[in-house]
Scaffold this active site. Structure first.
Site, short mmCIF file in Angstrom:
data_model
loop_
_atom_site.label_atom_id
_atom_site.label_comp_id
_atom_site.label_asym_id
_atom_site.label_seq_id
_atom_site.Cartn_x
_atom_site.Cartn_y
_atom_site.Cartn_z
N LEU A 50 -39.53 151.85 -40.97
CA LEU A 50 -38.42 152.13 -41.88
C LEU A 50 -37.08 152.16 -41.13
O LEU A 50 -36.05 151.89 -41.71
CB LEU A 50 -38.64 153.49 -42.57
CG LEU A 50 -39.82 153.59 -43.53
CD1 LEU A 50 -39.99 155.03 -43.99
CD2 LEU A 50 -39.62 152.68 -44.73
N PHE A 78 -34.34 159.06 -31.33
CA PHE A 78 -35.61 159.79 -31.34
C PHE A 78 -36.78 158.87 -31.09
O PHE A 78 -37.71 159.18 -30.37
CB PHE A 78 -35.76 160.48 -32.69
CG PHE A 78 -37.07 161.20 -32.89
CD1 PHE A 78 -38.20 160.51 -33.31
CD2 PHE A 78 -37.16 162.56 -32.68
CE1 PHE A 78 -39.40 161.17 -33.50
CE2 PHE A 78 -38.35 163.23 -32.87
CZ PHE A 78 -39.48 162.53 -33.28
N ASP A 101 -24.79 166.58 -37.90
CA ASP A 101 -24.87 165.11 -37.99
C ASP A 101 -25.03 164.66 -39.44
O ASP A 101 -25.85 163.80 -39.75
CB ASP A 101 -26.03 164.59 -37.14
CG ASP A 101 -25.91 163.09 -36.84
OD1 ASP A 101 -24.77 162.57 -36.94
OD2 ASP A 101 -26.90 162.46 -36.52
#
Length: 822
Positions: free
Chosen positions: A512, A517, A631
């Site tokens: 996706l 990360f 964020d």
């Protein structure tokens, strides 16, 4: 002359005195002639006589009234056209509609088993022509309605199904041609001999089958899934059983049609192109042909040839299969003997035809298996309803399994009866018992050797477990509350095999998105639940820190506007977070795309703005911890199947004490375009930093433009500066995205722009709190005048970059990271 004036005055007075009749209705005293028309209350639909281009035949029909393309949705006399314009429609005192020609002969009529004292025929905003008692608003009391007798068009609020008590069968049928509405060869209806599935026939020959309803969709229509255009459902209501759908937004136009070639298609009206655009087709490929591969075979469009026998079966007539004629199907390699049979699970399939089936809505899957095993005629079983975790109900097949196909997404599991020898160790209960006895014999005979190996294995497992627990402790060690006490996170753990199966072995097709990360995959658990899996990159030190941080924060948070964390996976060197799946991706996917932006009209955008505000208020004020997200951006706002916003990605979030609202750091993280000036320049972050990011998003949602990268020919300001300039000049409406102009409430949009500018003021002290923002969005109170925004020119960003030596600038949709490890 005076005589004529008096006559004219009296005539005018008479026109004033005579009561006018409703424009959407026909009464018993009003014959409806060729050239007359009635229009539904909102103006959506119109009833009138019409002819197709190049034809003299006249028809009485209903069409869309407010679009440029003439689109007929229902025809009364579809098989008996009038030859001229002499047709007259009347409603009798018994409530019967009669269409007659010049000679008085009946061309078409409605029917009714009841009568009314004062019947009228009314055209509703749904496009339904209803005969009812005048003044009665209950549709259930109607004497007759056109929705009970569809033509080739399936409109919102129509029912596709049957009423067992009245024997009323509602179905759509094709027209002979584009200019001949008489009934053609194709029909699409609920199959009365099957369990809750739709069948398309050419004459009496089956051509397509939807598969049975499974609580979420018809099992053979994976394309039928939650979407922003319409909602759908299958209803069991006493004697009634039917499929229906409703539009999410009544300003959208959408219809389903079966054309003269038997294609069943959904269209939506696009204002920009002034045309109907194809939204989806019910039949997608050759595997949708009814029983193409015969019994006990599946069709897979990605294989060549497309047909193949199920495992444990072989072609019935091999020479036919060699010539690509699969209609004879497949037969078992090993016959059943009833007493020693078992079941093999087949996943991701369209369930077989259900004409020879049995169902129970309350059984569990284990009870279903036992019931099938006791009946030697039972060939397979499956869950009846998969809309809840683990599934419910029981569907049994009592004959050959016909018309199956492989489905890449949203397929279903079925358990097919097999001979024990075909199943091996997974055979019948007796076979399992024998295997267990053999196993114990082997264990006893080699006990002395087994003890040595067992001790070695226990030592190895213990060591591996200690290493694993050390890693878990490092990542998921209990957090400290404000009193210094440890708190148990109680986060469910998933094993690596489950995650691997859910994501098709972490297939690239399931990706996706990717970031600092690692990678995010789409997946599906065994119970059918769709998930999003964040997989930590093995080389990402940054990602490990964010993983710890995200777990510590989001596991404690529960709010309808925050994404839900379902659990995590820590096994070997793999570290993953498992979230609920958001089918409509993220906010930026829609508002910054010229094609998809039309999906979100203003009411939906305002709903999203309010949802984000409520989620932030919870983080800042109502959660167990006071959370600063740090964020917030459009790509971190995910949308569920109803377009409800969910704040996501808490990898950079920080918590502060119960009475604290700000903190300081020399490690500036975030995304330029959304980051507050005091944070980017001085490293000072607070709840007001999130307020600034929220204000940026409000202006982006209204304008459909990104703040970072925005350019205007008249100045070098970003979106904030442009919005501020227009506001001070009284021209805020010029920033509104063209795609929402028609749907927007201008006072609401202008108020949202005003609130957005209050949120992006340069000084944190001037910005409102989120509790104030929520109050301002939900009221019409007077708003204070905003001051100059922060970072409203490209030079501001440059200054911030040179002032912040601890961080580096990145693109609008990439998170800033410090040069040293965080």
């Amino acid at each position: 002359m005076d005589y004529f004036r008096e006559l004219l005055f009296c005539s005018s007075l008479l026109l004033i005195i005579i009561p006018s009749t409703a424009v959407d209705s026909i009464s018993t005293t009003q014959p409806f002639r060729d050239g007359d028309s009635i229009v539904s209350a909102s103006g959506s639909f119109k009833l009138e006589f019409f002819s197709f281009v190049g034809s003299i035949n006249r028809y009485l029909g209903i069409s869309y009234n407010q679009i440029s393309a003439t689109t007929i949705v229902w025809v009364a006399n579809r098989g008996t056209p009038l030859n001229d314009s002499s047709g007259v429609l009347r409603i009798t005192s018994q409530g019967i509609l009669i269409l007659v020609d010049q000679s008085g002969s009946t061309i078409w009529s409605s029917n009714s088993s009841r009568s009314a004292r004062n019947p009228i025929a009314q055209l509703l905003d749904s496009g339904n022509l209803v005969v009812k008692e005048e003044g009665d608003v209950n549709l259930e009391n109607s004497l007759w309605q056109s929705f009970d007798y569809p033509g080739d068009t399936f409109l919102p609020e129509m029912k596709l199904g049957r009423n067992k008590a009245t024997s009323l069968d509602r179905y759509i049928s094709s027209s002979k041609s584009v200019d001949d509405p008489s009934r053609g060869n194709y029909t699409f209806r609920l199959d009365p001999a099957a369990y809750s599935e739709l069948i398309m026939r050419e004459g009496s020959s089956e051509k397509f089958r939807s598969g049975p309803w499974n609580g979420m969709r018809f099992s053979g229509t994976p394309q039928l899934k939650p979407n922003p255009i319409y909602t759908y459902r299958f209803v069991y209501d006493g004697d009634e059983e039917y499929y229906t759908y409703n539009l999410v937004n009544s300003s959208f136009l959408s219809r389903m049609v079966i054309n003269q070639d038997g294609n069943i298609q959904r269209f939506t009206w696009i204002d920009r192109t002034q045309s109907w655009e194809l939204y989806l087709s019910v039949k997608n490929d050759n595997c949708d042909r009814y029983a193409l591969c015969g019994a006990y075979a599946t069709c897979s469009i990605n294989n060549s040839p497309v047909c193949g026998c199920l495992e444990g079966f072989s072609p019935n007539v091999s020479k036919d299969w060699d010539t690509m004629d699969w209609s004879s199907g497949c037969v078992r390699k090993t016959p059943l003997n009833c007493s020693e049979d078992g079941f093999r699970k087949f996943s991701g399939v369209k369930l077989p035809e259900t004409r020879k089936s049995w169902f129970n809505r309350t059984m569990s899957l284990d009870e279903c298996r036992s019931t099938c095993l006791k009946n030697c005629s039972c060939t397979a079983y499956a869950n009846l309803d998969i809309s809840i975790n683990g599934g419910s109900g029981c569907l049994l097949w009592l004959g050959d399994l016909v018309d199956m196909r492989q489905i890449n997404e949203n397929g279903q599991d079925i358990y097919i009866r097999m001979a024990a020898s075909e199943l091996g160790k997974a055979g019948s209960a007796e076979a399992k018992s024998k295997e267990k006895k053999r196993t114990w014999s082997i264990i006893i005979s080699v006990l002395s050797i087994a003890v040595v190996f067992s001790l070695a294995l226990i030592l190895l497992v213990w060591r591996k477990k200690m290493l694993k627990n050390r890693k878990k402790k490092d990542i998921l060690e209990p957090s400290q509350n404000n009193q210094g006490e440890e708190e148990d996170l109680k986060l469910p753990l998933f094993d690596l095999n489950t995650m691997s199966r859910a994501t098709n072995d972490f297939s690239p097709a399931n990706i996706l998105g990717e970031g600092g990360f690692g990678t995010v995959y789409q997946g599906k658990l065994n119970d059918g639940q769709e998930i999003a899996v964040k997989r930590l990159s093995k080389t990402s030190k940054q990602g490990l820190d964010e993983f710890k941080n995200e777990v510590l924060h989001i596991v404690k948070l529960q709010h309808r506007n925050l994404v839900k964390l379902l659990g995590c996976c820590i096994e070997g060197d793999e570290t993953m977070l498992i979230y609920e799946m958001m089918p409509n991706k993220s906010l930026d996917f829609f508002i910054f795309d010229k094609t998809r932006e039309k999906v979100l009209d203003w009411p939906q955008r305002f709903h999203i703005i309010n949802g984000i505000a409520r989620g932030l208020l919870y983080l800042h004020q109502d959660s167990r911890l006071r959370i600063i997200h740090r964020d917030l951006k459009a790509s971190n706002i995910l949308l569920d199947h109803e377009m409800n916003p969910k704040i996501s990605d808490f990898g950079l979030a920080r918590s502060v004490g119960g009475n604290e609202t700000e903190a300081n750091t020399n490690k500036v993280v975030g995304t330029y375009g959304y980051i507050a000036p005091e944070y980017a320049i001085d490293g000072l972050y607070s709840v007001k930093s999130d307020v600034f990011s929220f204000g940026v998003m409000v202006l982006e949602i209204v304008s459909g433009k990104r703040n970072k990268g925005f350019c205007h020919p008249d100045h070098k300001q970003n979106l904030l500066g442009h919005a501020w300039r227009l506001f001070t000049e009284g021209r805020s409406s010029e920033i509104i995205a063209e795609s929402i102009v028609e749907s927007c409430n201008f006072s609401e949009v202008l108020r949202s722009i005003h609130i957005g500018l209050l949120c992006v003021q340069r000084s944190p002290r001037d910005r409102p709190s989120m509790s104030t923002v929520v109050m301002m969005l939900g009221s019409e109170s007077e708003l204070p005048q905003p001051k100059e925004p922060g970072f409203f020119t490209t030079r501001d960003v440059g200054k911030a970059t040179s002032s912040s030596t601890q961080s580096k600038v990145s693109a609008n949709e990439v998170t800033m990271t410090q040069l040293e490890a965080r």
